[in-house]
Design a protein around this motif. Structure first.
Motif, PDB file in Angstrom:
ATOM      1  N   ALA A  71       0.842  -1.207   0.000  1.00  0.00           N
ATOM      2  CA  ALA A  71       0.000   0.000   0.000  1.00  0.00           C
ATOM      3  C   ALA A  71       0.873   1.251   0.000  1.00  0.00           C
ATOM      4  CB  ALA A  71      -0.900  -0.002   1.224  1.00  0.00           C
ATOM      5  N   ASN A  72       0.459   2.225  -0.733  1.00  0.00           N
ATOM      6  CA  ASN A  72       1.212   3.472  -0.821  1.00  0.00           C
ATOM      7  C   ASN A  72       1.043   4.325   0.416  1.00  0.00           C
ATOM      8  OD1 ASN A  72       2.985   4.391  -2.669  1.00  0.00           O
ATOM      9  ND2 ASN A  72       1.422   4.686  -4.257  1.00  0.00           N
ATOM     10  N   HIS A  73      -0.215   4.491   0.817  1.00  0.00           N
ATOM     11  CA  HIS A  73      -0.533   5.313   1.981  1.00  0.00           C
ATOM     12  C   HIS A  73      -1.292   4.451   2.975  1.00  0.00           C
ATOM     13  CE1 HIS A  73       0.614   8.549  -0.555  1.00  0.00           C
ATOM     14  NE2 HIS A  73      -0.465   8.471  -1.328  1.00  0.00           N
ATOM     15  N   LEU A  74      -0.789   4.398   4.172  1.00  0.00           N
ATOM     16  CA  LEU A  74      -1.422   3.540   5.179  1.00  0.00           C
ATOM     17  C   LEU A  74      -1.839   4.336   6.409  1.00  0.00           C
ATOM     18  CD1 LEU A  74       0.677   0.256   5.456  1.00  0.00           C
ATOM     19  CD2 LEU A  74      -1.784   0.441   5.134  1.00  0.00           C
ATOM     20  N   LEU A  75      -3.101   4.190   6.784  1.00  0.00           N
ATOM     21  CA  LEU A  75      -3.561   4.715   8.061  1.00  0.00           C
ATOM     22  C   LEU A  75      -3.630   3.505   8.989  1.00  0.00           C
ATOM     23  CD1 LEU A  75      -6.214   5.119  10.047  1.00  0.00           C
ATOM     24  CD2 LEU A  75      -4.819   7.138   9.666  1.00  0.00           C
ATOM     25  N   VAL A  76      -2.861   3.529  10.074  1.00  0.00           N
ATOM     26  CA  VAL A  76      -2.782   2.362  10.957  1.00  0.00           C
ATOM     27  C   VAL A  76      -3.414   2.685  12.310  1.00  0.00           C
ATOM     28  CG1 VAL A  76      -1.230   0.766  12.147  1.00  0.00           C
ATOM     29  CG2 VAL A  76      -0.710   1.507   9.817  1.00  0.00           C
ATOM     30  N   VAL A  77      -4.333   1.811  12.715  1.00  0.00           N
ATOM     31  CA  VAL A  77      -5.015   1.944  14.010  1.00  0.00           C
ATOM     32  C   VAL A  77      -4.498   0.843  14.928  1.00  0.00           C
ATOM     33  CG1 VAL A  77      -7.254   1.694  15.159  1.00  0.00           C
ATOM     34  CG2 VAL A  77      -7.100   2.947  12.992  1.00  0.00           C
TER      35      VAL A  77
END
Ligand code: ASP
Ligand code: MG
Length: 432
Positions: A31-37
């Motif tokens: 993935a290019n852009h990752l939002l991680v929770v």
């Protein structure tokens, strides 16, 4: 801009090795852009609940013990991750623990009314996520990832229903849109990560709120929805969504696909694999949900999406332990009528007790609920005023979707059936 959302639960980051594994999974993601929770590490939320209980009981010895347990656990993970003992992570974790200690020292802010408990719960239990995200952030930064930690309390706005806060979607979407895409815009490099906490949010006065136990899946779904993601992945310690919890059914199997509808049903009946509120926002925006294994990231996992003609050949089992069956009859010998029922439901809502299953006859009404003493003891005391109230605890509730007689018998196996409910696709039994 395409932003992918990943969520790692407590089990994924329950040790230094776990944190390293998460870093590896992130490094290998395409993935290019990752939002991680991320959730609290291991069983930290439970440990903080114990600390809260001891603090509310004003019992200094057990407070120190339970505080120390949370403290030492996080430091042991830190030791395993950072060789440089002067690394700034130690100072930041120290200051989080100072804040937690400060809170404990201040004493009760309110009296013992139920709302005060819920308020204090959120102010203390949130430290689990604040700690885990701080530690993971510094570890990822050390591995020279382009990563930024966002305090989710600046992004997810809720009402003030502490412990079970409702999201203000409009404001939340604005806050997230104003912040997250801009970060990726400034960091176009492949694999940039915006890291944040699951489970928590804040109300309009800036108080911390929480979204309900196991709420981090829902947090991830909130981000996926607000960021118009195409896909979101929940990383778990199981190969995917199983047809039964492998901890109690050894020959359970992984389902390769599920429809949103079935996933909502499973979550509703208490399948612990996905938090109930998670699916709806994903379904509304047609966001594919993947459930994958952090233990074996090569496995395909389960893909949950819009499948009109989804069919399954095997039963799916859901087990809920620690159930209590409460039976009510009006004291005035009247029948259970609409007025009683609406009155009872109003009381249940006031005590924020969720009914798992219910059944009524002419003169009695029975409900099966989670045996959470904080909620149930005052509820029963209240009900006793107007209703002859009996209860049976230590029970288990089993739900079987797409059941067969054989599947049902394999669950009952000579145990006493306290309640049974059947529809075409689902059977539920409460067993002693
Ligand atoms: N840490 C919280 C809990 O254990 C939230 C979550 O894990 O999803 O309930
Ligand atoms: Mg957790």
């Amino acid at each position: 801009m395409y932003i992918n959302v990943f969520k790692f639960g407590g089990a994924a980051v329950n040790s230094a090795a776990g944190v390293k594994n998460v870093a590896d999974i992130l490094a290998q993601s395409d993935a290019n852009h990752l939002l991680v929770v991320v959730s609290a590490m291991g069983k930290t939320t439970n440990a903080l609940e114990v600390l809260l209980k001891n603090y509310r009981n004003n019992d200094p010895i057990t407070v120190i013990e339970s505080y120390k347990q949370v403290h030492d656990y996080h430091y042991s993970i830190l030791e395993g991750l950072f060789e440089d003992k002067n690394h700034m992570v130690f100072g930041e974790v120290d200051s989080l623990f100072n804040m937690l200690r400060g809170y404990i020292r201040k004493g009760h802010l309110f009296t013992n009314e139920p709302l005060a408990y819920d308020f204090e719960y959120d102010q203390m239990v949130c430290f689990g996520e604040l700690l885990s995200s701080t530690i993971l952030y510094h570890y990822l930064a050390l591995k020279s990832r382009s990563v930024k930690l966002f305090d989710v309390r600046d992004l997810i706005r809720t009402d003030s229903t502490f412990r079970d806060a409702h999201v203000d979607w409009k404001i939340t979407e604005k806050l997230i849109q104003k912040t997250i895409p801009g970060f990726f815009h400034d960091h176009p490099e492949h694999g940039a990560i915006a890291l944040t906490q699951g489970f928590i949010g804040s109300n309009s006065s800036g108080n911390t709120t929480t979204l309900g136990r196991e709420g981090s899946d829902f947090s991830a779904a909130i981000f996926a929805w607000c960021l118009h993601s195409k896909e979101m992945t929940i990383w778990k310690d199981v190969p995917g969504v199983m047809n039964a919890d492998p901890k109690w059914m050894a020959d359970s199997v992984c389902l390769d696909t599920l429809s949103y509808r079935e996933a909502i049903e499973l979550a509703y009946y208490g399948a612990s694999v996905i938090h109930p509120k998670t699916i709806k926002p994903l379904e509304n925006a047609n966001i594919v949900l993947r459930v994958r294994s952090f233990v074996d990231p090569n496995l395909p996992g389960t893909c949950i999406k819009n499948l009109r003609h989804w069919k399954i050949q095997i039963p799916i089992f859901i087990r809920k332990q620690d159930q209590i069956l409460i039976s009510l009859s009006p004291r005035d010998f009247s029948f259970i009528l609409e007025e009683n029922l609406s009155e009872i439901f109003r009381i249940l809502a006031n005590f924020r007790v969720k009914v798992n299953i219910m059944q009524n006859s002419a003169i009695s009404f029975s409900i099966c609920v989670d045996a959470d003493p904080q909620k149930i003891n005052p509820l029963i005391a209240y009900l006793k005023q107007d209703y002859e109230t009996r209860y049976n605890d230590g029970l288990e509730l089993f739900t079987i979707r797409h059941y067969t007689d054989g599947a049902l018998n394999s669950i009952i196996r000579g145990r006493k059936v306290m309640m049974e409910l059947r529809s075409r696709s689902t059977v539920q039994v409460v067993l002693k």
